[in-house]
Design an enzyme around this catalytic site. Sequence first.
Site, mmCIF file in Angstrom:
data_model
loop_
_atom_site.group_PDB
_atom_site.id
_atom_site.type_symbol
_atom_site.label_atom_id
_atom_site.label_comp_id
_atom_site.label_asym_id
_atom_site.label_seq_id
_atom_site.Cartn_x
_atom_site.Cartn_y
_atom_site.Cartn_z
ATOM 1 N N PHE A 1 0.805 -1.220 0.000
ATOM 2 C CA PHE A 1 0.000 0.000 0.000
ATOM 3 C C PHE A 1 0.837 1.270 0.000
ATOM 4 O O PHE A 1 0.365 2.337 -0.399
ATOM 5 C CB PHE A 1 -0.944 0.014 1.224
ATOM 6 C CG PHE A 1 -0.260 0.442 2.497
ATOM 7 C CD1 PHE A 1 -0.075 1.792 2.790
ATOM 8 C CD2 PHE A 1 0.251 -0.499 3.395
ATOM 9 C CE1 PHE A 1 0.585 2.191 3.937
ATOM 10 C CE2 PHE A 1 0.910 -0.107 4.548
ATOM 11 C CZ PHE A 1 1.079 1.242 4.812
ATOM 12 N N LYS B 1 -1.138 -7.285 -9.328
ATOM 13 C CA LYS B 1 -2.130 -7.419 -8.253
ATOM 14 C C LYS B 1 -1.766 -6.340 -7.233
ATOM 15 O O LYS B 1 -0.903 -6.533 -6.381
ATOM 16 C CB LYS B 1 -2.048 -8.825 -7.636
ATOM 17 C CG LYS B 1 -3.303 -9.316 -6.953
ATOM 18 C CD LYS B 1 -3.808 -8.456 -5.817
ATOM 19 C CE LYS B 1 -2.997 -8.572 -4.563
ATOM 20 N NZ LYS B 1 -3.369 -7.536 -3.540
ATOM 21 N N SER C 1 5.271 -7.006 3.423
ATOM 22 C CA SER C 1 5.771 -7.296 4.770
ATOM 23 C C SER C 1 6.585 -8.598 4.788
ATOM 24 O O SER C 1 6.479 -9.428 3.881
ATOM 25 C CB SER C 1 4.591 -7.407 5.725
ATOM 26 O OG SER C 1 3.739 -8.432 5.276
ATOM 27 N N CYS D 1 9.567 1.924 3.520
ATOM 28 C CA CYS D 1 10.474 0.824 3.852
ATOM 29 C C CYS D 1 11.891 1.327 4.057
ATOM 30 O O CYS D 1 12.730 0.609 4.565
ATOM 31 C CB CYS D 1 10.458 -0.220 2.746
ATOM 32 S SG CYS D 1 11.171 0.395 1.235
ATOM 33 N N GLU E 1 9.492 -3.912 13.027
ATOM 34 C CA GLU E 1 9.272 -2.773 12.126
ATOM 35 C C GLU E 1 7.965 -2.121 12.578
ATOM 36 O O GLU E 1 6.905 -2.757 12.528
ATOM 37 C CB GLU E 1 9.146 -3.270 10.683
ATOM 38 C CG GLU E 1 8.925 -2.139 9.700
ATOM 39 C CD GLU E 1 8.637 -2.632 8.276
ATOM 40 O OE1 GLU E 1 7.861 -3.591 8.110
ATOM 41 O OE2 GLU E 1 9.186 -2.038 7.340
HETATM 42 P P1 NAD Z 1 1.504 -6.703 2.990
HETATM 43 O O1 NAD Z 1 2.532 -7.765 3.055
HETATM 44 O O2 NAD Z 1 0.404 -6.714 3.966
HETATM 45 O O3 NAD Z 1 0.795 -6.686 1.541
HETATM 46 C C1 NAD Z 1 1.557 -6.629 0.356
HETATM 47 C C2 NAD Z 1 0.781 -7.307 -0.773
HETATM 48 O O4 NAD Z 1 0.639 -8.697 -0.478
HETATM 49 C C3 NAD Z 1 -0.624 -6.765 -0.974
HETATM 50 O O5 NAD Z 1 -0.874 -6.703 -2.354
HETATM 51 C C4 NAD Z 1 -1.510 -7.805 -0.299
HETATM 52 O O6 NAD Z 1 -2.776 -7.913 -0.884
HETATM 53 C C5 NAD Z 1 -0.737 -9.089 -0.507
HETATM 54 N N1 NAD Z 1 -0.922 -10.050 0.580
HETATM 55 C C6 NAD Z 1 -1.214 -9.795 1.878
HETATM 56 N N2 NAD Z 1 -1.275 -10.951 2.593
HETATM 57 C C7 NAD Z 1 -0.997 -11.942 1.724
HETATM 58 C C8 NAD Z 1 -0.878 -13.360 1.872
HETATM 59 N N3 NAD Z 1 -1.052 -13.959 3.035
HETATM 60 N N4 NAD Z 1 -0.574 -14.072 0.776
HETATM 61 C C9 NAD Z 1 -0.371 -13.482 -0.406
HETATM 62 N N5 NAD Z 1 -0.459 -12.148 -0.606
HETATM 63 C C10 NAD Z 1 -0.770 -11.381 0.443
HETATM 64 O O7 NAD Z 1 2.303 -5.309 3.040
HETATM 65 P P2 NAD Z 1 1.727 -3.827 3.170
HETATM 66 O O8 NAD Z 1 1.229 -3.624 4.554
HETATM 67 O O9 NAD Z 1 0.862 -3.504 2.020
HETATM 68 O O10 NAD Z 1 3.078 -2.991 2.967
HETATM 69 C C11 NAD Z 1 3.937 -2.606 4.008
HETATM 70 C C12 NAD Z 1 5.157 -3.497 4.092
HETATM 71 O O11 NAD Z 1 5.850 -3.473 2.854
HETATM 72 C C13 NAD Z 1 6.170 -3.030 5.121
HETATM 73 O O12 NAD Z 1 6.659 -4.144 5.822
HETATM 74 C C14 NAD Z 1 7.274 -2.395 4.295
HETATM 75 O O13 NAD Z 1 8.552 -2.385 4.880
HETATM 76 C C15 NAD Z 1 7.245 -3.263 3.089
HETATM 77 N N6 NAD Z 1 7.842 -2.590 1.951
HETATM 78 C C16 NAD Z 1 9.086 -3.022 1.555
HETATM 79 C C17 NAD Z 1 9.723 -2.386 0.500
HETATM 80 C C18 NAD Z 1 11.074 -2.834 0.058
HETATM 81 O O14 NAD Z 1 11.499 -2.425 -1.014
HETATM 82 N N7 NAD Z 1 11.780 -3.658 0.821
HETATM 83 C C19 NAD Z 1 9.094 -1.313 -0.151
HETATM 84 C C20 NAD Z 1 7.821 -0.912 0.283
HETATM 85 C C21 NAD Z 1 7.216 -1.571 1.334
#
Ligand code: NAD
Length: 500
Positions: free
Chosen positions: A153, A177, A230, A285, A385
Site C-alpha cells: 500500500f 495485483k 511485509s 520501507c 518494524e
Molecule cells: P503486505 O505484506 O500486507 O501486503 C503486500 C501485498 O501482499 C498486498 O498486495 C496484499 O494484498 C498481498 N498479501 C497480503 N497478505 C498476503 C498473503 N497472506 N498471501 C499473499 N499475498 C498477500 O504489506 P503492506 O502492509 O501492504 O506494505 C507494508 C510493508 O511493505 C512493510 O513491511 C514495508 O517495509 C514493506 N515494503 C518493503 C519495500 C522494500 O522495497 N523492501 C518497499 C515498500 C514496502
Amino acid sequence: MASNSKKVKLFIDGEFVESQATQYIPVTNPATQEVIAEVPCATQAEVEQAIASAKAAFKTWREVPVPERARVMMRYQALLKEHHDEIAEILALETGKTFDDAKGDVWRGIEVVEQAANIPALMMGETAENVARGIDTYSYIQPLGVCAGITPFNFPAMIPLWMFPMAIACGNTFILKPSEQDPLTPTRLVELFEQAGAPKGVLQVVHGGKEQVDILLKDKDVKALSFVGSVPVAEYIYRTGTEHLKRVQAFAGAKNHSVIMPDANKQTVINNLVGASVGAAGQRCMAISVAVFVGKSKEWIPELAEQLAKVQPGAWDNKDAAYGPLISPQAKQRVISLIEQGKKEGAECLVDGTNCVVEGYPDGNWVGPTFFSKVTPEMTIYQQEIFGPVLCAVEVETLEEAIALVNANPFGNGTSIFTANGAAARKYQHEIEVGQVGINIPIPVPLPFFSFTGWKNSFFGDLHAYGKQAIRFYTETKTITARWPESEIDNGPNMTIKLQ
Ligand code: NAD
C-alpha cells in the site's frame, strides 16, 4: 459500506471489466474513513483469464522490435508527466499522503519508466569471436513470458512502476495485483499505459488478496513473480513461488539505522532525522527508525526531541501538514500498542504521538511524531518494524559498536551515517551488512540506473528491482555457438571433447 461507492474494475484482455466477485473490500480515505471505492476479490476464473490473455499476448509482444517497445515507454513517461498532479491527487486521497509527497511517489515511478525507455541498449548481449578455430559465440537476452507483480500500500505509484514497465520493455507480459488498500492509483497508471499505445493483453490487473495471489503463485504459465510487502508475506511468496519453480524476487520489511558521529553537523543531522523518521507517517520501507548516537552526539537528543514535537500531521491538501494519517485504523492501533509496549519495557518516551488530534478530522488515523530514547536491542520497539512515525534513539560509545549493532540486526534494507570524517564513512560503507548506504544522506534510495538492493531479511531472492538487475530478472540468456565453414571437411563423428 456506501452503496453508491465506485467499484474498481479489473483490466483483463485490454478491457476494464466489472468483476463477478461476491466479495468486495472498501477503500477508504484514511483522514475521514469515508468509503471512496470498493475493490473486488477477483474470481478464480477471472485470474485465470488474465493469465491466459497475458500468455496469448506474449506470442506477439515478444516479436515487437525493441525500439518500438521503447517508444511505448517514451509515450508513457510523457503521459505520466502530463498527468502528474492528477495522479498525485488520487494517490493522496486514498493513502493520506501530503500532495507534495504523493507527487514524489509518482515521480520516483516516472524515473523507472524513463529507464525502461532505454531498453534497446539494456537488451544487448555479449559476443566473442574465434572461441575455437572458426567458431564464434554470442548471447542474446530474451523475455520469459508471463510475469506477475504484487505490490504494497505504501507506494501505490512507485512500486507498480518498479515492475511492469521494466518487465514489459523486456518483451514480457505482466499481471499486476495491487494492494487492496489503495487500488485507484494503479488503475489510473494502467489507463495511461493503455493510452500510451500498449497492445491489448500486455498488461492485466486483477484485484484481491491472498486467494488471488495464490493462483498467480501456483499457475505454471506465470514464469516470474515480483513482490513487495511485509516480511511474513514475502517469505511465504518466496517459498511458495520457488516451490512452484518460478523465479521470485521478494522485497520485505526493514529497520533502518542512521549512525550519528559527533563530528557531523548538528543541524543537518536534526533536519534529516526529522524528515526521514516521520515523513510519510513513517510508512516507508527506507524510513529511518533507529538513530544510533555515537559518543557526544547524544547531547543532541533533547534538541531533536524539540524539533520532532513541532511536526504536525494533517490532511493531504493542507500545505502546512508534514505528513498524513496511517493507512488504516488497524495500522494506527498496531503502532499505538507498540508505543505503549515501548513505555512498558522502559524506553524513555520524549515525544508521545498517541493522542494526536487534527482539527476537522476527528476520524483520521492520526499518530503524532513519537520519539524514544534509552532504547536497547532487547526491546520490542527495537526489534519490530513499527511502520509509523516513531524514532528510537540508541546510544553507543564508538563507531565499531555502532557497526556491530547494525550488523546484528536481521534487516538490511537501508542505513546512513552522518559524519565529517571520510575515513569513518569509508569504514562504515565497507563493513556494514546493509544493501543501501547513505553518507550524509538519510534515505539512500538508488536512482533507476542502479538497482534497489536490500539485503538479509529485507529481501528474498538474488536479482533486485529496476536497473540492470531487473533486466536480468525479467529475461533469460540464450548463448549461441556458431560455425560457418568455408568448405565442409568430413573427419567422421567426433567422440571426445576436443582440446584446444
Ligand atoms: P503486505 O505484506 O500486507 O501486503 C503486500 C501485498 O501482499 C498486498 O498486495 C496484499 O494484498 C498481498 N498479501 C497480503 N497478505 C498476503 C498473503 N497472506 N498471501 C499473499 N499475498 C498477500 O504489506 P503492506 O502492509 O501492504 O506494505 C507494508 C510493508 O511493505 C512493510 O513491511 C514495508 O517495509 C514493506 N515494503 C518493503 C519495500 C522494500 O522495497 N523492501 C518497499 C515498500 C514496502
